[in-house]
Enzyme design. Structure first.
Site, mmCIF file in Angstrom:
data_model
loop_
_atom_site.group_PDB
_atom_site.id
_atom_site.type_symbol
_atom_site.label_atom_id
_atom_site.label_comp_id
_atom_site.label_asym_id
_atom_site.label_seq_id
_atom_site.Cartn_x
_atom_site.Cartn_y
_atom_site.Cartn_z
ATOM 1 N N HIS A 145 -2.743 -4.104 0.117
ATOM 2 C CA HIS A 145 -2.804 -4.603 -1.929
ATOM 3 C C HIS A 145 -1.821 -6.398 -1.991
ATOM 4 O O HIS A 145 -2.651 -6.827 -2.956
ATOM 5 C CB HIS A 145 -2.954 -3.599 -2.287
ATOM 6 C CG HIS A 145 -2.806 -3.451 -4.002
ATOM 7 N ND1 HIS A 145 -3.840 -3.088 -4.253
ATOM 8 C CD2 HIS A 145 -1.600 -4.376 -4.902
ATOM 9 C CE1 HIS A 145 -3.176 -3.930 -5.894
ATOM 10 N NE2 HIS A 145 -2.619 -3.642 -5.695
ATOM 11 N N GLU A 146 -0.846 -5.889 -1.683
ATOM 12 C CA GLU A 146 0.638 -6.678 -2.194
ATOM 13 C C GLU A 146 -0.018 -8.367 -1.498
ATOM 14 O O GLU A 146 0.404 -8.869 -1.585
ATOM 15 C CB GLU A 146 1.255 -6.331 -1.837
ATOM 16 C CG GLU A 146 1.439 -5.136 -2.321
ATOM 17 C CD GLU A 146 1.994 -4.814 -3.752
ATOM 18 O OE1 GLU A 146 2.089 -6.253 -4.457
ATOM 19 O OE2 GLU A 146 1.290 -4.165 -5.045
ATOM 20 N N HIS B 62 -2.152 -9.993 -3.958
ATOM 21 C CA HIS B 62 -0.808 -11.096 -4.641
ATOM 22 C C HIS B 62 -0.525 -11.937 -4.292
ATOM 23 O O HIS B 62 -0.536 -12.956 -5.075
ATOM 24 C CB HIS B 62 -0.354 -9.532 -5.195
ATOM 25 C CG HIS B 62 -0.703 -8.249 -6.058
ATOM 26 N ND1 HIS B 62 -1.933 -8.986 -6.686
ATOM 27 C CD2 HIS B 62 -0.808 -7.159 -6.145
ATOM 28 C CE1 HIS B 62 -2.125 -7.375 -7.768
ATOM 29 N NE2 HIS B 62 -1.574 -6.971 -7.249
#
Length: 216
Positions: free
Chosen positions: A23-24, A27
């Site tokens: 997820h990170e 980003h």
């Protein structure tokens, strides 16, 4: 607490850490592609979980939710350390900030699709244990997606909220310092957890239908 509960809890926790890491990473990757290398220079464009760990969102809260509940994985959420970015490096701040914010939830959707696909392959090979594990991880990935859309700093949905309301960066980052308190409070509201559960299970059921799982 028996040994099976501990083992199941650790498996779920490791799965959560992996999902949060991707997820990170999403980003950081999106920010880099949009012209901002702040996250990359700080080592966040990485699949190493250590660089993304948040003491409360990645360690304390998930472990409490796992080992304080009689049913492992019934409701498990968490978050990682927010990925930094410099708005001045973005070509279109309003659009690019929201693309960066939504990259994380989008990654969770992609991972959920992949995990349901793996579960379908496990069905073909007759592995019930692998099927259950893949589906549980897909469910967790979807839950993380929808949880992160809640507009409370520093969750991803709050970036969209900041853009739509015109909130200053200074005010937003000040709210982020205490945002985890708001998140914990909101999670105590039964309606919030119920909505998250319904949206998560419905989406998972839809993916399973698309991959040919028999309807129950």
């Amino acid at each position: 607490m028996d040994a099976n509960h501990i083992v199941d809890g650790l498996i779920f926790y490791l799965g959560l850490v992996v999902l949060l890491t991707f997820h990170e990473f999403a980003h950081a990757w999106m920010a880099w592609k949009l012209g901002d290398d702040t996250a990359r220079l700080q080592g966040r464009l990485s699949l190493n979980p250590i660089v993304h760990i948040d003491p409360i969102g990645t360690v304390l809260l998930p472990l409490v939710m796992i080992f304080a509940s009689p049913t492992v994985g019934r409701f498990l959420v968490g978050w990682a350390k927010p990925v930094p970015f410099n708005p001045a490096n973005l070509g279109n701040r309003w659009r690019d900030e929201m693309l960066i914010a939504m990259a994380g939830p989008a990654m969770n959707i992609i991972l959920a699709v992949a995990l349901v696909a793996f579960a379908r392959v496990a069905v073909v090979f007759g592995s019930d244990a692998a099927t259950d594990l893949f589906l549980q991880m897909a469910q967790l990935s979807l839950l993380l997606c929808f949880f992160n859309l809640i507009p409370i700093p520093p969750l991803d949905g709050s970036h969209v909220m900041r853009n739509l309301t015109g909130m200053s960066y200074e005010t937003y980052w000040n709210l982020c310092r205490f945002g985890f308190i708001g998140i914990i409070i909101v999670l105590q509201i039964p309606g919030v957890r119920e909505v998250l559960g319904v949206v998560t299970y419905s989406t998972l059921a839809g993916l399973m239908f698309c991959f040919g799982f028999p309807s129950e």
